[in-house]
Structures are given as C-alpha cells and as structure tokens.
Design a protein around this motif. Sequence first.
Motif, PDB file in Angstrom:
ATOM      1  N   GLY A  70       0.819  -1.233  -0.087  1.00 62.15           N
ATOM      2  CA  GLY A  70      -0.015  -0.030  -0.022  1.00 62.15           C
ATOM      3  C   GLY A  70       0.884   1.235  -0.014  1.00 62.15           C
ATOM      4  O   GLY A  70       2.038   1.116  -0.026  1.00 62.15           O
ATOM      5  N   LYS A  71       0.238   2.422  -0.053  1.00 63.50           N
ATOM      6  CA  LYS A  71       0.906   3.636  -0.181  1.00 63.50           C
ATOM      7  C   LYS A  71       1.944   3.855   0.795  1.00 63.50           C
ATOM      8  O   LYS A  71       3.243   4.387   0.618  1.00 63.50           O
ATOM      9  N   ASP A  72       1.458   3.789   2.259  1.00 61.66           N
ATOM     10  CA  ASP A  72       2.420   4.192   3.173  1.00 61.66           C
ATOM     11  C   ASP A  72       3.638   3.201   3.374  1.00 61.66           C
ATOM     12  O   ASP A  72       4.665   3.799   3.563  1.00 61.66           O
ATOM     13  N   SER A  73       3.371   1.826   3.191  1.00 62.82           N
ATOM     14  CA  SER A  73       4.457   0.942   3.477  1.00 62.82           C
ATOM     15  C   SER A  73       5.399   1.049   1.958  1.00 62.82           C
ATOM     16  O   SER A  73       6.684   0.801   2.171  1.00 62.82           O
ATOM     17  N   THR A  74       4.890   1.392   0.967  1.00 54.11           N
ATOM     18  CA  THR A  74       5.622   1.920  -0.245  1.00 54.11           C
ATOM     19  C   THR A  74       6.580   2.913  -0.012  1.00 54.11           C
ATOM     20  O   THR A  74       7.661   2.805  -0.340  1.00 54.11           O
ATOM     21  N   VAL A  75       6.174   3.967   0.512  1.00 52.10           N
ATOM     22  CA  VAL A  75       6.813   5.102   0.986  1.00 52.10           C
ATOM     23  C   VAL A  75       7.867   4.503   1.882  1.00 52.10           C
ATOM     24  O   VAL A  75       9.355   5.000   1.693  1.00 52.10           O
ATOM     25  N   VAL A  76       7.734   3.800   2.809  1.00 53.52           N
ATOM     26  CA  VAL A  76       8.733   3.282   3.741  1.00 53.52           C
ATOM     27  C   VAL A  76       9.854   2.615   3.087  1.00 53.52           C
ATOM     28  O   VAL A  76      11.047   2.674   3.284  1.00 53.52           O
ATOM     29  N   TRP A 240       1.160  10.970  -0.948  1.00 55.66           N
ATOM     30  CA  TRP A 240       0.748  11.216  -2.510  1.00 55.66           C
ATOM     31  C   TRP A 240       1.768  11.725  -3.178  1.00 55.66           C
ATOM     32  O   TRP A 240       2.207  11.511  -4.391  1.00 55.66           O
ATOM     33  N   GLU A 241       2.302  12.917  -2.933  1.00 57.46           N
ATOM     34  CA  GLU A 241       3.256  13.789  -3.493  1.00 57.46           C
ATOM     35  C   GLU A 241       4.688  13.082  -3.667  1.00 57.46           C
ATOM     36  O   GLU A 241       5.012  13.181  -4.907  1.00 57.46           O
ATOM     37  N   THR A 242       5.099  12.166  -2.792  1.00 55.13           N
ATOM     38  CA  THR A 242       6.307  11.575  -2.783  1.00 55.13           C
ATOM     39  C   THR A 242       6.261  10.618  -3.664  1.00 55.13           C
ATOM     40  O   THR A 242       7.157  10.309  -4.592  1.00 55.13           O
ATOM     41  N   LEU A 243       5.304   9.846  -3.851  1.00 55.88           N
ATOM     42  CA  LEU A 243       4.801   8.709  -4.739  1.00 55.88           C
ATOM     43  C   LEU A 243       4.817   9.223  -6.045  1.00 55.88           C
ATOM     44  O   LEU A 243       5.212   8.617  -7.208  1.00 55.88           O
ATOM     45  N   GLY A 244       4.493  10.400  -6.324  1.00 51.50           N
ATOM     46  CA  GLY A 244       4.222  10.948  -7.735  1.00 51.50           C
ATOM     47  C   GLY A 244       5.339  11.441  -8.227  1.00 51.50           C
ATOM     48  O   GLY A 244       5.674  11.500  -9.431  1.00 51.50           O
ATOM     49  N   ALA A 245       6.221  12.195  -7.316  1.00 49.25           N
ATOM     50  CA  ALA A 245       7.387  12.965  -7.670  1.00 49.25           C
ATOM     51  C   ALA A 245       8.632  12.107  -7.852  1.00 49.25           C
ATOM     52  O   ALA A 245       9.460  12.361  -8.361  1.00 49.25           O
ATOM     53  N   THR A 255       3.322   4.580 -10.659  1.00 48.92           N
ATOM     54  CA  THR A 255       2.234   4.812 -11.339  1.00 48.92           C
ATOM     55  C   THR A 255       1.148   3.768 -11.071  1.00 48.92           C
ATOM     56  O   THR A 255       0.097   4.266 -10.932  1.00 48.92           O
ATOM     57  N   ASP A 256       1.668   2.618 -11.316  1.00 51.77           N
ATOM     58  CA  ASP A 256       0.664   1.240 -10.940  1.00 51.77           C
ATOM     59  C   ASP A 256      -0.270   1.551  -9.793  1.00 51.77           C
ATOM     60  O   ASP A 256      -1.048   1.091  -9.606  1.00 51.77           O
ATOM     61  N   LEU A 257       0.977   1.770  -8.545  1.00 51.66           N
ATOM     62  CA  LEU A 257       0.249   1.909  -7.361  1.00 51.66           C
ATOM     63  C   LEU A 257      -0.897   2.992  -7.314  1.00 51.66           C
ATOM     64  O   LEU A 257      -1.967   2.821  -6.839  1.00 51.66           O
ATOM     65  N   CYS A 269      -5.695  -2.434   3.878  1.00 48.60           N
ATOM     66  CA  CYS A 269      -5.552  -2.749   5.256  1.00 48.60           C
ATOM     67  C   CYS A 269      -4.092  -2.852   5.692  1.00 48.60           C
ATOM     68  O   CYS A 269      -3.241  -3.497   4.668  1.00 48.60           O
ATOM     69  N   PRO A 270      -3.746  -2.260   6.671  1.00 45.30           N
ATOM     70  CA  PRO A 270      -2.538  -2.127   7.047  1.00 45.30           C
ATOM     71  C   PRO A 270      -1.774  -3.240   7.496  1.00 45.30           C
ATOM     72  O   PRO A 270      -2.318  -4.213   7.807  1.00 45.30           O
TER      73      PRO A 270
END
Length: 403
Positions: A70-76, A240-245, A255-257, A269-270
């Motif tokens: 998911g978004k948060d664990s992907t940033v980590v 979201w800005e981090t994932l996009g940038a 992009t796929d995420l 679900c976390p």
Amino acid sequence: NSQQPTANSQQPTANSQQPTANSQQPTANSQQPTANSQHIFCWDTLVESITQEYLCDKQNYPWIVGFSGGKDSTVVAHAVMQALYDTPPNLRKRPIHIVSNDTMVESPFVIAHLEKVQRQLENFSKILNLPVTVVTTRPKIKDTFWSLLIGSGYPSPNQTMRWCTSRLKIDPTSSYIKQHVSEHGAAIVVLGVRKDESSSRRAAIERHKNNESSHLTPHTSLPGALIYRPIVDMSIDDVWETLGAYSPPWGGTHTDLIKLYRDAGGGECPVILSQEEAPGCGTNSSRFGCWMCTVVNKDKSMQGFIDIGHNEVQALADFRDWIKTIRNDPKYRQVERRNGKVQFDTSGKHIPGPFTVAARKMILDKLLFVQAQYGKPLITEEELDFIHRKWADDIIKHGERYE
C-alpha cells in the motif's frame, strides 16, 4: 541523481496519476505546504534520517520492514532502499528483511501488484548485493480462511467475531519477527504508520513514546521487538506527492500503485502485528484487503474494480455476499458449539454452533464452481486435503450432530 524527479517522467499527470476527490488523494491545491503548515516535508531529510538510523553503532539488530504494497508501506520501503543504496557498500552491514503477509484470500489486484514489486526488490538487491531478504508470511494450513470456515465450520468473521485477523495476519508475521528476535536478541520493526491516518492511530502512537534519545519504541506484545516509525509525521498529501514525484531505486515509477488506488477508490488494510492495531483491518476507512472480507458491509474496492470493467471478479464479489447472507441462518448452523455444549447469552438467546458439515460441503461446492468461473486458483490442494480430513474427524467424533 536518482532522487530528483524529471520534468517529463516522474511528475504525476492530471489524467493518469491524480486521485479523485473522494479517494484521499492530493489535489492541485493540497500538495504545496502553506506558511501555516505545522511542518514542511523534505524527502532528502527523510532518507538521511533513515540512513543515520541504519548506521547507528549502538546495536546491529536486523530491520524487519513491514510491506503491504500500500501507499504508506511503499513510501517506507522506497526510503529504506534509497538510504541503503546511498550507503557505501562497506557500511551495509545491517540485514534488512522486507516482510509482506499473504492471507491467501487477498484482493487479486493487490496481490498481483505486491508480487510484482517484490520481484523488483529481489532483483535490485541481488544485482547490487544488498543485505536484503524479501519474504512473504502466510498462515499455517490449519489456520487459513478456508480451513477454518469450510473445514472447522467457523461462521464468517464479523465485527464481534473477527477470528481472521489473528490467524491470517498477526500470527504469521509475529512468528517471523520472534524468530529473528530469538536469533539476534532483538529486532527493529520498521512500519509505515502515520499520525494523521486516523484519530485512533494518532492516540495509539502518542501512547507509545520512543525511548529516551532514540527513534525506537518497544512493541507492546512482542518482547524484543523495537518499533521504528520513520514517516510518522508525514501527511496524506506528503505521501501522494512523494509517490508521484520520486521514482523508486529498484526502477520504474509508482504509477501502477497510484492507478490501483484510483481504480479501487479505497484505502488498504495495513500491516498488523497486534490486536491493538487490529481495528484498522476490516473497516470502511481501510478496505483494500481480503476479497473475502465479511467484516465490512460492502466491499467498495472490489466494486470499484468491477465498475471500471473488471467483470472477472464479479463472481468473487457475489460469493462473498452470499456467505454473509447464510452466516446466521439456523438451518446451516449446529445447535451445539464445537465442545458439544448448547450455549446461551445473558439475555437467554441461543448462540449457534459452527456450520454443519452439510453446509460446509455446500460452501465448498460453490467455491469450486466460482473458482472454475474465475479461472484462477482460490483454494489450494493442501487446504482441500485438510478440509476433508477435518470433516471426517468431526463426523467420527460427533456423529449425527455434524451431518
């Protein structure tokens, strides 16, 4: 050079990467921090702080990074791998485990994305000889969703009887963590939790403060496990800005995420390691999880995929809804509990027992029919073997009552 986005390839476009107004994604007006913001997020600062924590010479406990896809664990995961990539090879001594959990009833779209990223992480780590292990934890065969529902006759989970969270999520990953605590004396669990996920999440984080002069806090139910929360102060806009940038060091973009979230219109679900964290699983605010989740009233993420043309999962959604409708039908439930006793609540209302063997067989037959329609495995041969053995044991032990 790999951290800086290019003008043409890394910035999200208006049509393909930006979320809708209803899906918690950033808008054009919400991405830029204002003068009144409590903090201004800086990606380089995050990566640098993780690098310093990784190189901490007070201990060399392994890192176990919870990665749901998911978004948060992907940033980590992105930040941790970037920090490791930026670290000189002779200093990459601390082992890192990227640990995901497969409940074996995951959303087909989510598990496909997760497995794709896991392969990318493995290839990246192998090419650069990084001390990274990519792992997927799964429940034991006796504890899978189908083994418990169809084999043992457990009624489908709901808000008051949510047996799935501990068996499918908490126990498999906790066992992996305990194994490494035992081997190394302790382990550091790196999680993508954030204060602004919800008021309950903020309260939980603030109850468990970091140790003095440290970024670590002891886990409440896993002795020897220390929690590291590198993105705890990031906002949803920051995520979201981090994932996009920024493009991940393992190649490609996010992009796929971002598209996955846009198509589903939901949260995820976390990573869950304790009962205290379990309320985040199976709620309307985190509905990006198991396709068989009967805890939620309506699976909005699955419906989102169907609405954009993924009609192949309609049969799965219909089966899940059907399971909910038969849960409390007395003709499908035993009068006695599994211990052979008839039980009543404090008001005198009868508490039914498990599904009868006949009901379990009906459920399995319908599942196998749906599996044939879907064209991909929904249940394993090992689970089928366990289920048939369980039925035989129940009939032998309890006779007519279970037929």
